[in-house]
Design a protein around this motif. Structure first.
Motif, PDB file in Angstrom:
ATOM      1  N   THR A 114       0.715  -1.351   0.055  1.00 25.83           N
ATOM      2  CA  THR A 114       0.125   0.102   0.365  1.00 25.83           C
ATOM      3  C   THR A 114       0.724   1.308   0.076  1.00 25.83           C
ATOM      4  OG1 THR A 114      -1.624  -1.055   1.189  1.00 25.83           O
ATOM      5  CG2 THR A 114      -1.892   1.315   1.046  1.00 25.83           C
ATOM      6  N   GLU A 116       3.667   2.003  -1.214  1.00 23.16           N
ATOM      7  CA  GLU A 116       3.889   2.488  -2.920  1.00 23.16           C
ATOM      8  C   GLU A 116       3.446   2.830  -3.883  1.00 23.16           C
ATOM      9  OE1 GLU A 116       6.865   1.198  -4.014  1.00 23.16           O
ATOM     10  OE2 GLU A 116       7.865   0.535  -2.178  1.00 23.16           O
ATOM     11  N   ILE A 117       2.002   3.154  -3.365  1.00 26.09           N
ATOM     12  CA  ILE A 117       0.764   3.562  -4.283  1.00 26.09           C
ATOM     13  C   ILE A 117       1.524   5.077  -4.735  1.00 26.09           C
ATOM     14  CG2 ILE A 117      -0.816   1.944  -3.772  1.00 26.09           C
ATOM     15  CD1 ILE A 117      -1.811   4.455  -2.100  1.00 26.09           C
ATOM     16  N   TYR A 118       2.116   5.779  -3.843  1.00 28.04           N
ATOM     17  CA  TYR A 118       2.833   7.094  -4.229  1.00 28.04           C
ATOM     18  C   TYR A 118       3.754   7.290  -4.895  1.00 28.04           C
ATOM     19  CZ  TYR A 118      -1.410   7.528  -0.569  1.00 28.04           C
ATOM     20  OH  TYR A 118      -2.504   7.332   0.183  1.00 28.04           O
ATOM     21  N   VAL A 119       4.968   5.811  -5.379  1.00 26.47           N
ATOM     22  CA  VAL A 119       5.764   5.745  -6.812  1.00 26.47           C
ATOM     23  C   VAL A 119       5.529   5.009  -7.706  1.00 26.47           C
ATOM     24  CG1 VAL A 119       8.088   5.304  -6.339  1.00 26.47           C
ATOM     25  CG2 VAL A 119       7.087   6.052  -4.126  1.00 26.47           C
ATOM     26  N   GLN A 120       5.913   6.310  -9.028  1.00 21.96           N
ATOM     27  CA  GLN A 120       5.032   5.152  -9.702  1.00 21.96           C
ATOM     28  C   GLN A 120       6.681   5.208 -10.627  1.00 21.96           C
ATOM     29  OE1 GLN A 120       2.635   3.678 -11.044  1.00 21.96           O
ATOM     30  NE2 GLN A 120       1.714   4.903  -8.695  1.00 21.96           N
ATOM     31  N   THR A 124       9.388   0.231  -7.947  1.00 19.98           N
ATOM     32  CA  THR A 124       7.770  -0.249  -7.159  1.00 19.98           C
ATOM     33  C   THR A 124       7.698  -1.539  -7.647  1.00 19.98           C
ATOM     34  OG1 THR A 124       7.205   2.341  -6.825  1.00 19.98           O
ATOM     35  CG2 THR A 124       5.449   0.731  -7.523  1.00 19.98           C
TER      36      THR A 124
END
Length: 204
Positions: A114, A116-120, A124
């Motif tokens: 969860t 990791e959702i702010y890193v693309q 990731t």
């Protein structure tokens, strides 16, 4: 592939309305209790448990009337050629859903996913993939324990998690704090010292 990734909160007494499942989905319960209705069959879930439902099933979630329900939600579309996925699906044995106890090893993996959702980026994708693989492996181990009737894999995090759950269940009984500490701490001390000594012996 990851289809959904979220940390969700359901106020006590509220519900997620009935809906068809467009992908396989994991719920990792952080706190609270709820009833998941899978094709109208009620399934109770609570903190420290993992709930899984297969694609094409219908379900709704009703939070307990006395406490809020907080959980991680991970939706996936499996690549069935992957060995770890293939083993997991074989262990399911055709079940449409299941509930299993998490002894402390899986919730940190859901939390990591969860986060990791702010890193693309490529890292990731790797973090999500390998975290999901670890979750599937741990679930396969849990299936093996159920079928054999024996408890197998236990990590140090499992021990700590069980202690925390026990203390949490007894926290209102303040007069018993010393009793809890006296019964739990020697066991932890013995396990950690024993593991350390075994490691020293092997090195020697």
């Amino acid at each position: 592939s990851i289809r959904r990734l979220a940390e969700l909160f359901l106020e006590k007494g509220n519900q997620v309305k009935l809906h068809p499942q467009n992908y396989d989905e994991f719920l990792c319960v952080i706190s609270g209790r709820a009833t998941v209705y899978c094709n109208d069959v009620p399934v109770s879930v609570s903190a420290g448990q993992i709930f899984f439902i297969r694609q094409d099933q219908s379900h709704r979630i009703v939070a307990d009337n006395k406490e809020n329900f907080r959980y991680y939600c991970v939706g996936v579309t499996f690549c069935e050629d992957e060995p770890v996925v293939k083993e997991f699906l074989e262990k399911l044995q055709g079940k449409d859903y299941f509930v299993l106890e998490d002894r402390g090893a899986m919730q940190p993996l859901f939390a990591r996913m969860t986060g990791e959702i702010y890193v693309q980026d490529e890292r990731t994708c790797n973090m999500l993939y390998f975290s999901l693989c670890q979750i599937l492996i741990l679930l396969c181990r849990s299936f093996d324990e159920q079928s054999s009737g024996k408890q197998g894999y236990i990590s140090s995090s499992d021990v700590v998690y069980r202690v925390l759950r026990f203390v949490d269940s007894e926290y209102m009984h303040l007069s018993r704090v010393k009793e809890i500490a006296d019964s739990v701490l020697p066991v932890l001390h013995q396990q950690h010292i024993g593991s350390f000594c075994d490691g020293v012996k092997q090195q020697g």
